[in-house]
Every structure is written in C-alpha cells, then in structure tokens.
Design a protein around this motif. Structure first.
Motif, PDB file in Angstrom:
ATOM      1  N   UNK A  13       0.846  -1.192   0.000  1.00 34.35           N
ATOM      2  CA  UNK A  13       0.000   0.000   0.000  1.00 34.35           C
ATOM      3  C   UNK A  13       0.880   1.239   0.000  1.00 34.35           C
ATOM      4  N   UNK A  14       0.374   2.296  -0.586  1.00 35.30           N
ATOM      5  CA  UNK A  14       1.080   3.572  -0.576  1.00 35.30           C
ATOM      6  C   UNK A  14       0.055   4.682  -0.655  1.00 35.30           C
ATOM      7  N   UNK A  15       0.489   5.880  -0.273  1.00 37.84           N
ATOM      8  CA  UNK A  15      -0.428   7.006  -0.194  1.00 37.84           C
ATOM      9  C   UNK A  15       0.366   8.290  -0.329  1.00 37.84           C
ATOM     10  N   UNK A  16      -0.199   9.235  -1.024  1.00 37.30           N
ATOM     11  CA  UNK A  16       0.407  10.547  -1.145  1.00 37.30           C
ATOM     12  C   UNK A  16      -0.697  11.568  -1.333  1.00 37.30           C
ATOM     13  N   UNK A  17      -0.738  12.541  -0.437  1.00 35.10           N
ATOM     14  CA  UNK A  17      -1.769  13.567  -0.516  1.00 35.10           C
ATOM     15  C   UNK A  17      -1.301  14.801   0.230  1.00 35.10           C
ATOM     16  N   UNK A  18      -1.699  15.941  -0.262  1.00 33.30           N
ATOM     17  CA  UNK A  18      -1.406  17.196   0.426  1.00 33.30           C
ATOM     18  C   UNK A  18      -2.184  17.215   1.737  1.00 33.30           C
ATOM     19  N   UNK A  19      -1.527  17.611   2.818  1.00 29.16           N
ATOM     20  CA  UNK A  19      -2.207  17.675   4.105  1.00 29.16           C
ATOM     21  C   UNK A  19      -3.285  18.750   4.062  1.00 29.16           C
TER      22      UNK A  19
END
Length: 136
Positions: A13-19
């Motif tokens: 799993x991976x994730x990338x998002x602007x806080x």
C-alpha cells in the motif's frame, strides 16, 4: 503526507496527498504524516490478525524528523508542540500500546520521499529500485 506499507518486504500500500491543515512547523507536518502511516499500519495489523497471521511486537514507523519521532515517544508536554491538535496524538497512543515503534531515519533513506519530495533522477532511481527490489 506520504507513506508506504511493506509486508514481508513487499510493497502492499502507498499514499500521497497534500495535508488538509496548515502545519506550523516541519515537526508538526512529519508528526501528522507519521500518524497517518500508523493508522494504516493498525489497519494492516487487524487484517493480518483476522486472516490468522499474528503480528509479533510493534511495527516500525520510520520518520525523517527527529523532533517528530521524539514527540511520539514522550508523554511530556512540549511548548513547541502545544498547537498540534489532540487527534494527531494517536501516534503516541499506538506507541504506548506497543503497536508501533516510531524511529528516526535519514531523509536520504526514506523510500516514501519519492511520493512527496523533489528528488534528483539518480536518487529517484535508487529509491524506486529499492522499493521494487530490482534495478530501475
């Protein structure tokens, strides 16, 4: 926020998002990101448990900010961190329960940086090769 979850050495799993909030310090931004990673780790722990695979001991959550990793480890009140919303201190609770262990790691060795930071082409290839388990 960017994180990667490895199970048995494989990326699952991976994730990338602007806080969504505005961090007042790099410590806060990294602490929030480590908390998001810990939430995902807890979900994976529960999934493994439901499938009959016991996860022994705490799961390591790597953080490339020393202050954020120390904040996760200490119950003491830090004046520099009093502005961090209480909901983000779940990371500290997970560590106290022995579910996760937040550890500092050099930024150059943080694989999830390919999701959130500008990297040179050489550094990008190096990190992706480690993630994929072969030369890229």
């Amino acid at each position: 926020t960017g994180w990667m979850i490895l199970v048995g050495g494989s990326l699952v799993a991976w994730y990338s998002k602007r806080q969504t909030g505005i961090a007042q310090s790099t410590t806060e931004a990294e602490y929030v990101a480590a908390g998001a990673a810990a939430n995902e780790v807890i979900w994976w722990r529960r999934l493994c448990d439901d499938l009959g695979y016991e996860v022994g001991g705490p799961v390591t959550v790597w953080c490339d900010n020393r202050a954020a990793s120390l904040l996760a480890d200490h119950e003491a009140r830090f004046d520099a961190a009093k502005h961090i919303q209480i909901r983000f201190h779940v990371l500290r609770q997970y560590q106290k329960q022995g579910l996760v262990n937040v550890q500092w790691r050099q930024s150059a060795k943080m694989w999830a940086d390919v999701l959130t930071k500008n990297c040179t082409a050489k550094h990008f290839r190096s990190l992706v090769s480690k993630i994929m388990g072969g030369e890229v």
